[in-house]
Scaffold this motif. Structure first.
Motif, mmCIF file in Angstrom:
data_model
loop_
_atom_site.group_PDB
_atom_site.id
_atom_site.type_symbol
_atom_site.label_atom_id
_atom_site.label_comp_id
_atom_site.label_asym_id
_atom_site.label_seq_id
_atom_site.Cartn_x
_atom_site.Cartn_y
_atom_site.Cartn_z
ATOM 1 N N LEU A 197 0.817 -1.210 0.000
ATOM 2 C CA LEU A 197 0.000 0.000 0.000
ATOM 3 C C LEU A 197 0.853 1.264 0.000
ATOM 4 O O LEU A 197 0.430 2.295 -0.525
ATOM 5 N N ASP A 198 2.047 1.180 0.567
ATOM 6 C CA ASP A 198 2.954 2.339 0.545
ATOM 7 C C ASP A 198 3.292 2.761 -0.877
ATOM 8 O O ASP A 198 3.605 3.921 -1.132
ATOM 9 N N ASN A 199 3.234 1.840 -1.829
ATOM 10 C CA ASN A 199 3.470 2.180 -3.232
ATOM 11 C C ASN A 199 2.423 3.152 -3.759
ATOM 12 O O ASN A 199 2.675 3.906 -4.681
ATOM 13 N N LEU A 200 1.234 3.110 -3.173
ATOM 14 C CA LEU A 200 0.139 3.971 -3.618
ATOM 15 C C LEU A 200 0.044 5.246 -2.796
ATOM 16 O O LEU A 200 -0.731 6.137 -3.123
ATOM 17 N N ASN A 201 0.826 5.350 -1.737
ATOM 18 C CA ASN A 201 0.775 6.479 -0.815
ATOM 19 C C ASN A 201 2.002 7.370 -0.994
ATOM 20 O O ASN A 201 2.711 7.663 -0.048
ATOM 21 N N GLN A 202 2.251 7.782 -2.217
ATOM 22 C CA GLN A 202 3.429 8.586 -2.534
ATOM 23 C C GLN A 202 3.023 9.901 -3.182
ATOM 24 O O GLN A 202 2.096 9.934 -3.992
ATOM 25 N N ASP A 203 3.720 10.964 -2.831
ATOM 26 C CA ASP A 203 3.476 12.258 -3.456
ATOM 27 C C ASP A 203 4.101 12.325 -4.849
ATOM 28 O O ASP A 203 3.579 12.987 -5.739
ATOM 29 N N LEU A 204 5.204 11.642 -5.021
ATOM 30 C CA LEU A 204 5.930 11.660 -6.288
ATOM 31 C C LEU A 204 5.986 10.237 -6.841
ATOM 32 O O LEU A 204 6.471 9.321 -6.182
ATOM 33 N N LEU A 259 8.026 2.289 -8.320
ATOM 34 C CA LEU A 259 6.813 2.014 -7.562
ATOM 35 C C LEU A 259 5.873 1.120 -8.361
ATOM 36 O O LEU A 259 5.837 1.169 -9.583
ATOM 37 N N LEU A 260 5.118 0.306 -7.639
ATOM 38 C CA LEU A 260 4.114 -0.535 -8.289
ATOM 39 C C LEU A 260 2.876 0.296 -8.606
ATOM 40 O O LEU A 260 2.519 1.206 -7.873
ATOM 41 N N THR A 261 2.203 -0.054 -9.684
ATOM 42 C CA THR A 261 0.945 0.597 -10.027
ATOM 43 C C THR A 261 -0.166 -0.016 -9.161
ATOM 44 O O THR A 261 0.030 -1.051 -8.514
ATOM 45 N N GLU A 262 -1.350 0.611 -9.199
ATOM 46 C CA GLU A 262 -2.459 0.086 -8.410
ATOM 47 C C GLU A 262 -2.820 -1.336 -8.844
ATOM 48 O O GLU A 262 -3.070 -2.197 -8.003
ATOM 49 N N VAL A 279 -0.309 -3.690 -7.395
ATOM 50 C CA VAL A 279 -0.526 -3.853 -5.957
ATOM 51 C C VAL A 279 -1.685 -4.826 -5.723
ATOM 52 O O VAL A 279 -1.581 -5.745 -4.906
ATOM 53 N N VAL A 280 -2.772 -4.645 -6.450
ATOM 54 C CA VAL A 280 -3.926 -5.534 -6.321
ATOM 55 C C VAL A 280 -3.529 -6.966 -6.671
ATOM 56 O O VAL A 280 -3.912 -7.918 -5.975
ATOM 57 N N SER A 281 -2.750 -7.140 -7.715
ATOM 58 C CA SER A 281 -2.291 -8.469 -8.115
ATOM 59 C C SER A 281 -1.474 -9.121 -7.001
ATOM 60 O O SER A 281 -1.661 -10.315 -6.702
ATOM 61 N N GLU A 282 -0.592 -8.369 -6.392
ATOM 62 C CA GLU A 282 0.225 -8.898 -5.294
ATOM 63 C C GLU A 282 -0.640 -9.228 -4.079
ATOM 64 O O GLU A 282 -0.409 -10.233 -3.396
#
Length: 65
Positions: free
Chosen positions: A22-29, A34-37, A40-43
């Motif tokens: 989830l930290d991959n989706l909680n980034q300002d930049l 980083l993983l895409t949404e 992340v869902v796949s993982e």
């Protein structure tokens, strides 16, 4: 840190992995490492965290400040 109730976890031992994903989706930049949404869902699917996927799809997980 993302609010993540333990009852959302199918397997509580997955908490650190779920937070990492989830930290991959909680980034300002957004960067290339980083993983895409969808990734992340796949993982999350691979580790069986279906409730977290449901909450993510329903926008019940708040990101950012």
């Amino acid at each position: 840190m993302i609010y993540l109730p333990t009852d959302w976890l199918v397997e509580p031992t997955n908490e650190s992995k779920v937070r990492e994903l989830l930290d991959n989706l909680n980034q300002d930049l957004i960067t290339d490492d980083l993983l895409t949404e969808s990734e992340v869902v796949s993982e999350l699917e691979k580790i069986g965290e279906t409730t977290v996927i449901e909450k993510l799809n329903n926008n019940e997980i708040a990101f950012g400040a």
